[in-house]
Design an enzyme around this catalytic site. Structure first.
Site, PDB file in Angstrom:
ATOM      1  N   ARG A  31       0.989   2.138  -2.051  1.00 41.44           N
ATOM      2  CA  ARG A  31       0.568   0.967  -1.694  1.00 41.44           C
ATOM      3  C   ARG A  31      -1.014   0.864  -2.349  1.00 41.44           C
ATOM      4  O   ARG A  31      -2.163   2.077  -2.905  1.00 41.44           O
ATOM      5  CB  ARG A  31       0.303   1.106  -0.748  1.00 41.44           C
ATOM      6  CG  ARG A  31      -0.780   0.075   0.645  1.00 41.44           C
ATOM      7  CD  ARG A  31       0.175  -1.522   1.354  1.00 41.44           C
ATOM      8  NE  ARG A  31      -1.191  -1.867   1.247  1.00 41.44           N
ATOM      9  CZ  ARG A  31      -1.487  -2.981   1.979  1.00 41.44           C
ATOM     10  NH1 ARG A  31      -0.872  -3.801   0.784  1.00 41.44           N
ATOM     11  NH2 ARG A  31      -2.342  -3.668   2.025  1.00 41.44           N
ATOM     12  N   GLY A  32      -0.777   0.235  -3.769  1.00 39.43           N
ATOM     13  CA  GLY A  32      -1.833  -0.477  -5.031  1.00 39.43           C
ATOM     14  C   GLY A  32      -3.065  -0.275  -3.631  1.00 39.43           C
ATOM     15  O   GLY A  32      -3.909   0.332  -5.036  1.00 39.43           O
ATOM     16  N   GLU A  33      -3.530  -1.080  -3.161  1.00 39.33           N
ATOM     17  CA  GLU A  33      -5.112  -0.697  -2.807  1.00 39.33           C
ATOM     18  C   GLU A  33      -5.635   0.578  -2.572  1.00 39.33           C
ATOM     19  O   GLU A  33      -6.673   0.739  -2.435  1.00 39.33           O
ATOM     20  CB  GLU A  33      -5.227  -1.501  -1.691  1.00 39.33           C
ATOM     21  CG  GLU A  33      -5.200  -1.869  -0.464  1.00 39.33           C
ATOM     22  CD  GLU A  33      -5.221  -3.070   0.267  1.00 39.33           C
ATOM     23  OE1 GLU A  33      -5.003  -2.381   1.799  1.00 39.33           O
ATOM     24  OE2 GLU A  33      -4.595  -4.316   0.076  1.00 39.33           O
ATOM     25  N   ASP A  34      -4.588   1.343  -1.808  1.00 39.00           N
ATOM     26  CA  ASP A  34      -4.703   2.737  -0.962  1.00 39.00           C
ATOM     27  C   ASP A  34      -5.000   3.400  -2.770  1.00 39.00           C
ATOM     28  O   ASP A  34      -5.634   4.657  -2.373  1.00 39.00           O
ATOM     29  CB  ASP A  34      -3.769   3.283  -0.066  1.00 39.00           C
ATOM     30  CG  ASP A  34      -4.271   2.490   0.954  1.00 39.00           C
ATOM     31  OD1 ASP A  34      -5.222   2.043   1.546  1.00 39.00           O
ATOM     32  OD2 ASP A  34      -2.598   2.849   1.858  1.00 39.00           O
ATOM     33  N   THR A  35      -3.892   3.839  -3.312  1.00 38.43           N
ATOM     34  CA  THR A  35      -3.508   4.862  -4.179  1.00 38.43           C
ATOM     35  C   THR A  35      -3.665   4.469  -5.682  1.00 38.43           C
ATOM     36  O   THR A  35      -3.455   5.426  -6.967  1.00 38.43           O
ATOM     37  CB  THR A  35      -3.298   5.708  -3.898  1.00 38.43           C
ATOM     38  OG1 THR A  35      -1.959   5.281  -4.184  1.00 38.43           O
ATOM     39  CG2 THR A  35      -2.613   6.404  -2.574  1.00 38.43           C
ATOM     40  N   ARG A  36      -3.929   3.183  -6.111  1.00 35.35           N
ATOM     41  CA  ARG A  36      -3.530   2.847  -7.358  1.00 35.35           C
ATOM     42  C   ARG A  36      -4.303   3.184  -8.815  1.00 35.35           C
ATOM     43  O   ARG A  36      -4.574   4.316  -9.764  1.00 35.35           O
ATOM     44  CB  ARG A  36      -3.443   1.564  -7.580  1.00 35.35           C
ATOM     45  CG  ARG A  36      -3.522   0.312  -9.067  1.00 35.35           C
ATOM     46  CD  ARG A  36      -3.798  -0.854  -8.748  1.00 35.35           C
ATOM     47  NE  ARG A  36      -3.157  -1.556  -8.208  1.00 35.35           N
ATOM     48  CZ  ARG A  36      -1.283  -2.068  -8.030  1.00 35.35           C
ATOM     49  NH1 ARG A  36      -1.308  -1.508  -9.257  1.00 35.35           N
ATOM     50  NH2 ARG A  36      -1.004  -2.993  -7.550  1.00 35.35           N
ATOM     51  N   GLY A  64       3.621 -15.231   0.380  1.00 35.23           N
ATOM     52  CA  GLY A  64       4.123 -16.136  -0.231  1.00 35.23           C
ATOM     53  C   GLY A  64       4.851 -16.015  -1.625  1.00 35.23           C
ATOM     54  O   GLY A  64       5.599 -17.039  -1.274  1.00 35.23           O
ATOM     55  N   GLU A  98      10.839  -2.379  -1.747  1.00 34.67           N
ATOM     56  CA  GLU A  98      10.974  -1.512  -2.533  1.00 34.67           C
ATOM     57  C   GLU A  98      11.574   0.529  -2.066  1.00 34.67           C
ATOM     58  O   GLU A  98      12.418   0.796  -1.840  1.00 34.67           O
ATOM     59  CB  GLU A  98       9.582  -1.239  -2.907  1.00 34.67           C
ATOM     60  CG  GLU A  98       8.941  -1.864  -3.884  1.00 34.67           C
ATOM     61  CD  GLU A  98       7.514  -1.023  -4.376  1.00 34.67           C
ATOM     62  OE1 GLU A  98       7.040  -2.095  -5.202  1.00 34.67           O
ATOM     63  OE2 GLU A  98       7.273   0.144  -4.503  1.00 34.67           O
TER      64      GLU A  98
END
Length: 196
Positions: A31-36, A64, A98
């Site tokens: 999840r990008g905003e968590d651990t990117r 979308g 994914e």
């Protein structure tokens, strides 16, 4: 100081990808905003330093938009996936799609799956409680059919053994993961027949 000795190990692992017929050794799902910008970034860098060919999606997918076909293709072309389950992983339908493809590849083609439980308990994923329950409530009626599949794959992965952050230092966890993946790759491909 820049180290160049990783170029040697890189060539040894790039041969593992060609032997397996796969483009990547590892597909990173997170999840990008968590651990990117923290854990996943450090993990990806460490894997690459070890010469492990790693796919990480750095594009931001907007609500979308269709799931990028190249993401599914990257999973299909990978020997394994590392899934970083963070607090809001299940709130992203992109992550859940994914994950569905990863489990499909595992069940159909022997794709290796390595879960990391990053500040989340596997029991939350299995029982779909807490933040996971909140996430599915937000997906609501719009993704009712998909949610059945997502719940199934979450439970399957939560029943696998994986790494837990708990109170460990992240750098120590990253070292353990890279060592394990490196060892598994060597074991898998050291006995593989060389192409002529």
């Amino acid at each position: 100081m820049v180290r160049f000795d990783n170029e040697i190990s890189s060539s040894s692992f790039s041969s593992s990808s060609s032997i397996s017929g796969r483009k990547y050794d590892v597909f990173l799902s997170f999840r990008g905003e968590d651990t990117r910008k923290n854990f996943t970034d450090h993990l990806c860098s460490a894997l690459k330093r070890e010469g492990i060919v790693t796919f990480r999606d750095d594009e931001n997918l907007e609500v979308g938009e269709a799931i990028a076909p190249e993401l599914f293709k990257a999973i299909q072309e990978s020997w394994s996936s590392i899934i970083v389950f963070s607090e809001t992983y299940a709130s992203s339908r992109w992550c859940l799609e994914e994950l569905s493809e990863i489990i499909k590849q595992k069940n159909e083609r022997g794709h290796k799956v390595f879960p990391i439980f990053y500040d989340v308990d596997p029991s939350e994923l299995r029982g779909q409680k807490g933040k996971v329950e909140e996430a599915f409530a937000k997906h609501g009626e719009k993704f009712k059919e998909e949610a059945v599949r997502w719940r199934t794959v979450l439970t399957e992965v939560a029943n696998m053994t994986g790494w837990h952050l708990n109170n460990r230092h992240e750098s120590e966890l990253v070292r353990d993961i890279v060592k394990k993946i490196s060892t598994k790759l060597r074991q898998t491909f050291s006995s593989a027949p060389k192409s002529t």
